[in-house]
Design an enzyme around this catalytic site. Structure first.
Site, PDB file in Angstrom:
ATOM      1  N   GLU A   1      29.841  62.125  15.191  1.00 35.08           N
ATOM      2  CA  GLU A   1      29.315  61.450  16.378  1.00 35.08           C
ATOM      3  C   GLU A   1      27.822  61.118  16.258  1.00 35.08           C
ATOM      4  O   GLU A   1      27.379  60.046  16.679  1.00 35.08           O
ATOM      5  CB  GLU A   1      29.571  62.297  17.620  1.00 35.08           C
ATOM      6  CG  GLU A   1      31.021  62.391  18.030  1.00 35.08           C
ATOM      7  CD  GLU A   1      31.835  63.416  17.237  1.00 35.08           C
ATOM      8  OE1 GLU A   1      33.059  63.474  17.396  1.00 35.08           O
ATOM      9  OE2 GLU A   1      31.201  64.170  16.441  1.00 35.08           O
TER      10      GLU A   1
ATOM     11  N   HIS B   1      37.816  67.852  26.012  1.00 32.62           N
ATOM     12  CA  HIS B   1      38.368  66.505  26.156  1.00 32.62           C
ATOM     13  C   HIS B   1      38.330  66.005  27.595  1.00 32.62           C
ATOM     14  O   HIS B   1      38.805  64.902  27.869  1.00 32.62           O
ATOM     15  CB  HIS B   1      39.815  66.466  25.655  1.00 32.62           C
ATOM     16  CG  HIS B   1      39.957  66.608  24.176  1.00 32.62           C
ATOM     17  ND1 HIS B   1      39.632  67.760  23.511  1.00 32.62           N
ATOM     18  CD2 HIS B   1      40.379  65.731  23.234  1.00 32.62           C
ATOM     19  CE1 HIS B   1      39.869  67.606  22.212  1.00 32.62           C
ATOM     20  NE2 HIS B   1      40.317  66.372  22.023  1.00 32.62           N
TER      21      HIS B   1
END
Length: 322
Positions: free
Chosen positions: A60, A129
């Site tokens: 990321e 998540h």
């Protein structure tokens, strides 16, 4: 002309149209090309634009850092982070570089970068998540933070984000991706950043909410014996305070709803602005209906964590009875 689309299809349409309109636009992220993204939001784009849609490593920080460099040198990168809970791995790139590039270079460079990510709970996902960290990004000067709640707004806001000269964190509520369809205009459709939407008009109490909470709040408004005005800011930062304040001045009561934890959430900022600018119009303290100050639970306890129609309706009743 408009087609009935789900939110995930509106994302895909906006990306496809901007790739076709502007050769400086590039789309990349984990699995976005060959597999079309974990939610298939980018499905088919690599076939339509084979040299401008790329898969990226599971890194990321590298995804966002690459975008800063691309943006500084004339491109308009659209980076997807597979779930917003993993954007923390790139937070230093977002906060220290993307958000500061304009001020650091004294205007010599812009960072027209859009960072898309599924966010929020309600899909029985695994740990990391389902987080809602919009307040953290709103606390980062130089960023714009957008959360759509409908397919039409998704296309319009995403198109505006891609065209914006500054970095935008675009948070897409995962449980709305395929929740419903609505007409979405074809072709050039934009929604200005920083302008709220009045979802329902009313005179008795104002409910401010965004993302997946808009549907829950609208249902709650229908279940109470009151005339409820529902406001969706759409852009968390910059926040359209005036639309909220005008509504509160009219109704005299307010409930703010979000699924993020309560402490230091965006509801606290909205309450502060109401107290600063509309305190003497209030007939009752502003109510907050939020998530709890705990890590987002796994799916067995998810329904107990998330604000729902019942909790929001109770908050409205408290505001009305105070």
């Amino acid at each position: 002309m408009a087609n009935e689309l789900r939110m995930v299809e509106a994302v895909r349409q906006a990306l496809g149209e901007e790739l076709g309109r502007d050769e400086s636009v590039v789309v990349y992220g984990q699995d976005v090309a060959v597999n079309g993204g974990v939610f298939r939001a980018t499905q088919g784009l690599v076939e339509e634009h084979p040299n401008r849609v790329y898969d990226a490593p599971v890194a990321e920080s590298g995804i966002v850092g690459l975008g800063v460099g691309l943006a500084a040198h004339g491109l308009r990168p659209i980076a997807e982070i597979q779930f917003s809970g993993f954007m923390h791995q790139a937070y230093h790139q977002i906060q220290q570089h993307a958000a500061r590039l304009r001020s650091r270079s004294r205007g010599s460079y812009e960072c027209p970068m859009t960072i898309r990510s599924p966010y929020g709970g309600g899909i029985r996902a695994l740990e990391h998540h389902s987080e809602s960290f919009e307040a953290g990004y709103a606390h980062t000067p130089g960023l714009k933070v957008v959360v759509p709640s409908t397919p039409a707004d998704t296309k319009g806001l995403l198109t505006s984000s891609i065209r914006d000269p500054d970095p935008v964190v675009f948070l897409e509520p995962t449980r709305l991706y395929r929740a419903f369809r609505e007409p979405v205009p074809e072709g050039d459709h934009t929604v200005p950043l920083g302008e709220a939407r009045t979802v329902e008009e009313g005179d008795d109490v104002t409910v401010v909410c965004w993302g997946a909470m808009v549907r829950e709040a609208t249902r709650a408004a229908e279940s109470v014996d009151a005339d409820v005005e529902v406001i969706d800011p759409r852009t968390i930062f910059p926040l359209d305070s005036e639309t909220v304040l005008d509504s509160v001045r009219k109704t005299g009561r307010c409930v703010v709803v979000h699924e993020a934890p309560r402490t230091a959430g965006m509801a606290a900022e909205i309450v502060a602005r109401i107290n600063d600018e509309a305190l003497y119009y209030l007939e009752a303290p502003v109510e907050r209906v939020t998530g709890y100050d705990v890590p987002f639970p796994l799916f067995a306890r998810e329904d107990e964590y998330l604000p729902d129609e019942g909790r929001i309706a109770a908050g409205i009743e408290r505001a009305l009875s105070a």
